[in-house]
Design a protein around this motif. Structure first.
Motif, PDB file in Angstrom:
ATOM      1  N   LEU A   1     105.496 -29.881  56.031  1.00 27.15           N
ATOM      2  CA  LEU A   1     105.710 -30.380  57.422  1.00 27.15           C
ATOM      3  C   LEU A   1     107.376 -30.637  57.706  1.00 27.15           C
ATOM      4  CD1 LEU A   1     102.610 -32.339  58.539  1.00 27.15           C
ATOM      5  CD2 LEU A   1     103.243 -29.957  59.015  1.00 27.15           C
TER       6      LEU A   1
ATOM      7  N   SER B   1      95.671 -31.700  59.301  1.00 27.85           N
ATOM      8  CA  SER B   1      95.235 -31.593  60.942  1.00 27.85           C
ATOM      9  C   SER B   1      93.657 -31.791  61.122  1.00 27.85           C
ATOM     10  CB  SER B   1      95.541 -29.977  61.088  1.00 27.85           C
ATOM     11  OG  SER B   1      94.790 -29.153  60.349  1.00 27.85           O
TER      12      SER B   1
ATOM     13  N   VAL C   1     104.564 -29.489  63.051  1.00 26.75           N
ATOM     14  CA  VAL C   1     103.368 -29.242  62.792  1.00 26.75           C
ATOM     15  C   VAL C   1     103.223 -27.579  63.166  1.00 26.75           C
ATOM     16  CG1 VAL C   1     100.818 -29.172  63.120  1.00 26.75           C
ATOM     17  CG2 VAL C   1     102.478 -31.205  62.976  1.00 26.75           C
TER      18      VAL C   1
END
Length: 197
Positions: free
Chosen positions: A32, A74, A106
């Motif tokens: 990320l 997630s 993301v």
């Protein structure tokens, strides 16, 4: 790495579940913040406090590790509600999904993962197993629940509905490469439900 972590790691072998969780957290951070290219076994082993041998034992490739790390990160954000109101639940879930995709930290790694999966069979298998099929099954189960309760036509094709709803988001992200901010989620859900009647 904190002093507590150093002390704990010096006391002997950690439980496999703990090691795995820390490795996934490290892989997720790298993915990320720096993108796919940062997720190497060497970097993740160092950041996660594990050996490269352990990573090779658990994952066939760094791409497969990245896919699982993405799903782990997630999963909570994409939980699927079942309040009894199918329209509202679909809007809630798709809104959370679009918010996730719209976050550059993301959405960009997601695009990288999907792109890399086209040429990396191990990543493709891991992506399918740890992310796309489980996510799809959650949506299918919510739609089947609505069918059982009478909130959705029993003859509705839940697979086509999933393709319509989430496919619209992926199409904008990966094919059109446009912002999802102007996607009218309420209207998308309304049209899909209307078509399923």
């Amino acid at each position: 790495m904190s002093d507590a972590q150093v002390t704990r790691r010096g006391r002997g072998r950690r439980p496999a579940a703990e090691v795995r969780a820390e490795v996934l957290a490290a892989a997720s951070r790298l993915l990320l913040t720096e993108g796919m290219q940062a997720v190497t076994f060497e970097r993740v082993a160092k950041e996660g406090g594990a050996s490269k041998t352990t990573l090779y034992k658990w994952w066939p490739s760094p791409g497969a590790l990245a896919a699982e790390a993405y799903f782990a990160k997630s999963e909570l954000a994409l939980e699927f509600p079942d309040t009894g109101d199918l329209h509202a639940d679909l809007v809630t879930q798709l809104t959370a999904f679009v918010a996730l995709l719209s976050d550059d930290a993301v959405g960009k790694p997601l695009s990288e993962l999907i792109g890399a999966a086209q040429t990396d069979p191990e990543l493709a298998e891991a992506w399918t197993r740890t992310y796309s099929h489980p996510r799809r099954e959650l949506a299918r189960e919510r739609l089947r629940s609505a069918q059982r309760s009478g909130g959705l036509n029993a003859d509705a094709d839940v697979d086509i509905m999933v393709d319509q709803l989430w496919g619209a988001c992926y199409h904008r992200l990966l094919v059109l490469k446009v912002s999802l901010d102007d996607l009218n989620i309420d209207r998308l859900v309304t049209y899909a439900l209307r078509g399923a009647q």
